[in-house]
Design a protein around this motif. Structure first.
Motif, PDB file in Angstrom:
ATOM      1  N   ASP A  98       0.829  -1.217   0.000  1.00  0.00           N
ATOM      2  CA  ASP A  98       0.000   0.000   0.000  1.00  0.00           C
ATOM      3  C   ASP A  98       0.861   1.264   0.000  1.00  0.00           C
ATOM      4  O   ASP A  98       1.697   1.454   0.887  1.00  0.00           O
ATOM      5  CB  ASP A  98      -0.903  -0.031   1.232  1.00  0.00           C
ATOM      6  N   LYS A 105      -0.104   4.291   0.601  1.00  0.00           N
ATOM      7  CA  LYS A 105      -0.440   5.129   1.763  1.00  0.00           C
ATOM      8  C   LYS A 105       0.362   4.670   2.985  1.00  0.00           C
ATOM      9  O   LYS A 105       0.862   5.486   3.749  1.00  0.00           O
ATOM     10  CB  LYS A 105      -1.945   5.067   2.049  1.00  0.00           C
ATOM     11  N   ASN A 106       0.457   3.372   3.174  1.00  0.00           N
ATOM     12  CA  ASN A 106       1.234   2.840   4.292  1.00  0.00           C
ATOM     13  C   ASN A 106       2.701   3.238   4.167  1.00  0.00           C
ATOM     14  O   ASN A 106       3.365   3.544   5.163  1.00  0.00           O
ATOM     15  CB  ASN A 106       1.118   1.319   4.337  1.00  0.00           C
ATOM     16  N   TYR A 136       3.096   6.757   5.430  1.00  0.00           N
ATOM     17  CA  TYR A 136       3.081   6.811   6.895  1.00  0.00           C
ATOM     18  C   TYR A 136       4.417   6.351   7.477  1.00  0.00           C
ATOM     19  O   TYR A 136       4.944   6.977   8.404  1.00  0.00           O
ATOM     20  CB  TYR A 136       1.956   5.933   7.437  1.00  0.00           C
ATOM     21  N   TYR A 165       4.987  13.639   4.317  1.00  0.00           N
ATOM     22  CA  TYR A 165       3.561  13.574   3.988  1.00  0.00           C
ATOM     23  C   TYR A 165       2.643  14.152   5.069  1.00  0.00           C
ATOM     24  O   TYR A 165       1.429  14.192   4.890  1.00  0.00           O
ATOM     25  CB  TYR A 165       3.169  12.124   3.714  1.00  0.00           C
ATOM     26  N   THR A 177       1.879  12.963   8.129  1.00  0.00           N
ATOM     27  CA  THR A 177       1.022  11.970   8.786  1.00  0.00           C
ATOM     28  C   THR A 177       1.216  11.914  10.298  1.00  0.00           C
ATOM     29  O   THR A 177       0.411  11.302  11.007  1.00  0.00           O
ATOM     30  CB  THR A 177       1.290  10.561   8.226  1.00  0.00           C
ATOM     31  N   ASN A 227       0.082  18.625   0.195  1.00  0.00           N
ATOM     32  CA  ASN A 227      -1.146  17.993  -0.306  1.00  0.00           C
ATOM     33  C   ASN A 227      -0.932  17.351  -1.672  1.00  0.00           C
ATOM     34  O   ASN A 227      -1.526  16.305  -1.977  1.00  0.00           O
ATOM     35  CB  ASN A 227      -2.296  18.996  -0.362  1.00  0.00           C
ATOM     36  N   ARG A 258       0.554  14.099  -0.884  1.00  0.00           N
ATOM     37  CA  ARG A 258      -0.450  13.228  -0.262  1.00  0.00           C
ATOM     38  C   ARG A 258      -1.408  12.667  -1.311  1.00  0.00           C
ATOM     39  O   ARG A 258      -1.728  11.478  -1.306  1.00  0.00           O
ATOM     40  CB  ARG A 258      -1.231  14.003   0.811  1.00  0.00           C
ATOM     41  N   TYR A 259      -1.855  13.514  -2.223  1.00  0.00           N
ATOM     42  CA  TYR A 259      -2.775  13.051  -3.269  1.00  0.00           C
ATOM     43  C   TYR A 259      -2.117  11.984  -4.146  1.00  0.00           C
ATOM     44  O   TYR A 259      -2.785  11.054  -4.608  1.00  0.00           O
ATOM     45  CB  TYR A 259      -3.236  14.221  -4.138  1.00  0.00           C
ATOM     46  N   LEU A 270      -3.725   9.757  -0.287  1.00  0.00           N
ATOM     47  CA  LEU A 270      -4.147  10.313   0.994  1.00  0.00           C
ATOM     48  C   LEU A 270      -5.036  11.538   0.783  1.00  0.00           C
ATOM     49  O   LEU A 270      -4.954  12.201  -0.262  1.00  0.00           O
ATOM     50  CB  LEU A 270      -2.932  10.709   1.843  1.00  0.00           C
ATOM     51  N   GLU A 271      -5.858  11.839   1.782  1.00  0.00           N
ATOM     52  CA  GLU A 271      -6.688  13.026   1.731  1.00  0.00           C
ATOM     53  C   GLU A 271      -5.842  14.273   2.044  1.00  0.00           C
ATOM     54  O   GLU A 271      -4.674  14.167   2.408  1.00  0.00           O
ATOM     55  CB  GLU A 271      -7.842  12.912   2.737  1.00  0.00           C
ATOM     56  N   TYR A 279      -7.186  15.378   7.270  1.00  0.00           N
ATOM     57  CA  TYR A 279      -6.561  14.409   8.176  1.00  0.00           C
ATOM     58  C   TYR A 279      -6.355  15.029   9.558  1.00  0.00           C
ATOM     59  O   TYR A 279      -6.614  14.398  10.589  1.00  0.00           O
ATOM     60  CB  TYR A 279      -5.224  13.961   7.584  1.00  0.00           C
TER      61      TYR A 279
END
Length: 223
Positions: A128, A130-131, A134, A149, A151, A174, A177-178, A182-183, A188
């Motif tokens: 992932d 996103k992971n 993070y 990012y 987070t 952002n 993040r996009y 991610l939002e 967040y």
């Protein structure tokens, strides 16, 4: 003839290497990660249920024992299988492994090792993105660098508001993040403020704070 035979051997060799890199789904490992993450989540949050009976010192010892024990297990898993991607343990199993690595803050070198191994799996869509974002931030914060990012948060307890920890190139956060799904950081930030309020609601209400301090959320740019 020799040239053709040599080329054939090279092709077969690469085919064999590609085959060796394919991992067979391991249900037993996936099940073990599910059991471990259930304990991890107990230790990662505020005491609930029977754990409320523990003193502050006892709770700290419990958390430390959980994360220490899990780090050793995760390290053994990594040594045996490499990064456990979707192909090995499914999306849930892979996420469970990553989540527990997130909590190995006492072992930033280990977190960095996992991050390095995770990168090619993300590119292959076997982990992932996103992971990965993070864990990138977690490693950076734990090694004295600025996060990428946004987070990782700290909290203004006078306002009940989540605030990003030191951030590199905040103007473009952002956009980054996009790119990984991610939002917006503001969205967040608000969700983390709300979660922080719910976890500490009794204490905040004693201070006269009945809701978290939220920030405006920008419109996502159209593409």
């Amino acid at each position: 003839m020799k040239t053709k035979l040599s080329l054939l051997l090279i092709v077969l060799s690469f085919a064999g290497m590609a085959q060796a890199q394919k991992k067979t789904y391991n249900q037993s490992l996936a099940d073990s990660l599910t059991k471990l993450v259930a304990v991890d989540q107990i230790a990662a949050y505020i005491p609930t249920g029977e754990y409320k009976k523990l003193s502050h010192e006892q709770w700290d010892r419990f958390k430390d024992s959980v994360f220490t024990n899990h780090q050793k297990i995760l390290e053994n898993v990594f040594k045996k299988y490499g990064y456990p991607g979707f192909d090995l343990v499914g999306q849930k199993g892979s996420n469970h492994f990553w989540l527990m690595v997130q909590h190995c803050d006492k072992w930033p070198a280990f977190q960095q090792q996992i991050l390095d191994a995770m990168r090619p799996e993300v590119l292959k869509k076997n982990a992932d993105a996103k992971n990965f974002a993070y864990l990138t931030d977690r490693v950076n914060i734990n090694t004295g660098k600025k996060q990428i990012y946004g987070t990782q948060m700290t909290y203004n307890t006078k306002l009940c508001q989540a605030i990003p920890r030191p951030l590199a190139d905040s103007a473009n956060v952002n956009k980054r993040r996009y790119e990984v799904g991610l939002e917006a950081i503001e969205e967040y930030q608000n969700s983390m403020s709300q979660m922080h309020f719910e976890m500490n609601k009794a204490g905040y209400e004693k201070q006269g704070i009945t809701k978290p301090k939220l920030v405006a959320i920008p419109a996502k740019p159209t593409t």
